[in-house]
Design a protein around this motif. Structure first.
Motif, mmCIF file in Angstrom:
data_model
loop_
_atom_site.group_PDB
_atom_site.id
_atom_site.type_symbol
_atom_site.label_atom_id
_atom_site.label_comp_id
_atom_site.label_asym_id
_atom_site.label_seq_id
_atom_site.Cartn_x
_atom_site.Cartn_y
_atom_site.Cartn_z
ATOM 1 N N LYS A 79 5.038 -0.724 -2.186
ATOM 2 C CA LYS A 79 5.825 -1.973 -2.437
ATOM 3 C C LYS A 79 6.984 -1.583 -3.430
ATOM 4 C CE LYS A 79 2.899 -5.013 -4.195
ATOM 5 N NZ LYS A 79 2.417 -6.157 -4.838
ATOM 6 N N ASP A 80 6.651 -0.164 -4.159
ATOM 7 C CA ASP A 80 7.802 0.257 -4.982
ATOM 8 C C ASP A 80 8.871 1.231 -4.340
ATOM 9 O OD1 ASP A 80 6.219 2.378 -4.787
ATOM 10 O OD2 ASP A 80 5.652 2.681 -6.753
ATOM 11 N N ASN A 81 8.494 1.361 -2.829
ATOM 12 C CA ASN A 81 9.427 2.150 -2.076
ATOM 13 C C ASN A 81 8.901 3.625 -2.038
ATOM 14 O OD1 ASN A 81 11.078 1.979 0.252
ATOM 15 N ND2 ASN A 81 12.637 2.813 -1.173
ATOM 16 N N THR A 82 7.841 3.924 -2.984
ATOM 17 C CA THR A 82 7.198 5.382 -2.690
ATOM 18 C C THR A 82 6.527 5.526 -1.458
ATOM 19 O OG1 THR A 82 5.340 4.639 -3.983
ATOM 20 C CG2 THR A 82 7.316 5.512 -5.294
ATOM 21 N N THR A 126 -9.639 2.912 -3.235
ATOM 22 C CA THR A 126 -8.580 2.395 -2.100
ATOM 23 C C THR A 126 -7.672 1.443 -2.483
ATOM 24 O OG1 THR A 126 -10.715 2.414 -0.623
ATOM 25 C CG2 THR A 126 -8.922 1.247 0.286
ATOM 26 N N CYS A 127 -7.807 0.659 -3.444
ATOM 27 C CA CYS A 127 -6.858 -0.370 -3.977
ATOM 28 C C CYS A 127 -6.005 0.305 -4.882
ATOM 29 C CB CYS A 127 -7.708 -1.562 -4.674
ATOM 30 S SG CYS A 127 -8.691 -2.550 -3.689
ATOM 31 N N VAL A 128 -6.369 1.232 -5.497
ATOM 32 C CA VAL A 128 -5.618 2.161 -6.330
ATOM 33 C C VAL A 128 -4.360 2.708 -5.766
ATOM 34 C CG1 VAL A 128 -5.434 4.200 -7.873
ATOM 35 C CG2 VAL A 128 -7.323 2.395 -8.383
ATOM 36 N N ALA A 129 -4.460 2.920 -4.343
ATOM 37 C CA ALA A 129 -3.574 3.540 -3.621
ATOM 38 C C ALA A 129 -2.219 2.626 -3.632
ATOM 39 C CB ALA A 129 -3.867 3.694 -2.322
ATOM 40 N N CYS A 130 -2.237 1.670 -3.711
ATOM 41 C CA CYS A 130 -1.229 0.677 -3.545
ATOM 42 C C CYS A 130 -1.134 -0.159 -4.984
ATOM 43 C CB CYS A 130 -1.300 -0.351 -2.721
ATOM 44 S SG CYS A 130 -1.167 0.194 -0.849
ATOM 45 N N HIS A 131 -1.932 -0.236 -5.706
ATOM 46 C CA HIS A 131 -1.929 -0.902 -6.990
ATOM 47 C C HIS A 131 -2.018 -0.210 -8.220
ATOM 48 C CE1 HIS A 131 -2.024 -5.035 -4.935
ATOM 49 N NE2 HIS A 131 -2.599 -4.404 -4.110
ATOM 50 N N LYS A 132 -1.624 -0.561 -9.405
ATOM 51 C CA LYS A 132 -2.029 -0.064 -10.617
ATOM 52 C C LYS A 132 -3.383 -0.430 -11.117
ATOM 53 C CE LYS A 132 3.089 -0.085 -12.328
ATOM 54 N NZ LYS A 132 3.858 -0.564 -13.217
ATOM 55 N N GLU A 133 -3.912 0.904 -11.934
ATOM 56 C CA GLU A 133 -5.424 0.368 -12.404
ATOM 57 C C GLU A 133 -5.369 -0.932 -13.206
ATOM 58 O OE1 GLU A 133 -7.503 3.912 -13.580
ATOM 59 O OE2 GLU A 133 -6.622 5.245 -12.148
ATOM 60 N N SER A 134 -4.454 -0.973 -14.077
ATOM 61 C CA SER A 134 -4.419 -2.150 -15.060
ATOM 62 C C SER A 134 -4.683 -3.234 -14.580
ATOM 63 C CB SER A 134 -3.319 -1.921 -16.158
ATOM 64 O OG SER A 134 -1.933 -1.994 -15.276
ATOM 65 N N ARG A 135 -3.914 -3.473 -13.262
ATOM 66 C CA ARG A 135 -3.752 -4.694 -12.615
ATOM 67 C C ARG A 135 -5.361 -5.019 -11.929
ATOM 68 N NH1 ARG A 135 0.527 -6.988 -8.251
ATOM 69 N NH2 ARG A 135 -0.395 -9.003 -7.964
#
Length: 254
Positions: A79-82, A126-135
């Motif tokens: 989502k951050d275009n990386t 798996t989720c960390v690939a797209c989301h930040k750990e804090s979230r």
């Protein structure tokens, strides 16, 4: 020649249009399936904790279906275009699927589930690939009693609707949806809030009596579905409506 050109043009438009549609829909389909994956994991964890292994197996199967679907729609970028490492992400999904398959296998062989700690870690990774750990840390925390109660009641309503759809389409998952209704009704027993969303103070004795009655009605529907006998979903829906009055003012129920 003109006829051939028209046919070619029509085919080009259809194919090109489908390609654009697929490219445009891919990120949304990926996001949808990943969120479904997490929801199935969450429900599987709850049912494992309660030792409802037959229900856990249903949600683990749903989890596998979401993994398979998500693998087809892995986007090129986050989502951050990386840039997203698709190869690594697909490998994570494959490992996750193997873990889920092993858990389901333990149900079939032993009638219970092995330690699911690794499943939680695999989902998190798996989720960390797209989301930040804090979230993500917030998502992996438990819910309050009042929010769980509302969530489970809405799950009951959702599976009633899905059961109706199953009947209309003559699909094989009618019994599954009815079993999930019973499952969520059982979860309500220990998480009764003091008051309903409209401020109605809960009469616990009345609640438990109504819950027992509606649970018995649904169990009868499960038996009928298993025996391929007619199931009166609308009768159950009306009973559910009466049950909802325990928490809601009658005029707020539609």
């Amino acid at each position: 020649m003109t006829k051939k050109l028209l046919i070619f043009t029509a085919l080009f438009i259809v194919l090109f249009g489908n390609t654009l549609q697929a490219q445009e829909a891919t990120p949304y389909l990926f996001k949808y399936n990943m969120h479904q994956l997490f929801e199935s994991y969450n429900n599987a964890q709850i049912s494992i904790t309660l030792k409802k292994y037959d229900i856990a197996d249903i949600y683990l199967r749903h989890l596998q279906e979401s993994i398979s679907e998500a693998a087809q729609y892995i986007p090129e970028r986050n989502k951050d275009n990386t840039e997203l490492d698709k190869k690594q992400f697909k490998h994570r999904l494959e490992q996750l699927n193997l873990n889920v398959a092993a858990l389901r296998g333990s149900v079939t062989k032993w009638g219970e589930l092995k330690d699911s700690t690794q499943l939680s870690q695999d989902i998190f990774n798996t989720c960390v690939a797209c989301h930040k750990e804090s979230r993500l840390s917030y998502l992996f925390k438990g819910h309050s009693i009042s929010s769980l109660f509302g969530e489970y009641m809405h799950k009951v309503s959702q599976h009633v609707d899905l059961a109706v759809i199953s009947m209309e389409r003559k699909e094989a998952d009618l019994e599954e949806n009815l079993k999930l209704i019973s499952y969520y009704l059982d979860l309500l027993k220990d998480i009764l809030p003091e008051a309903g969303p409209s401020g109605v103070v809960m009469d616990k004795k009345d609640f438990y009596n109504r819950l027992k009655g509606i649970r018995e009605i649904n169990e009868e529907m499960v038996k009928k579905a298993r025996d391929n006998k007619p199931v009166d979903i609308e009768l159950f829906r009306n009973s559910l409506n009466g049950f909802c009055v325990v928490c809601h003012e009658p005029e707020r129920i539609k």
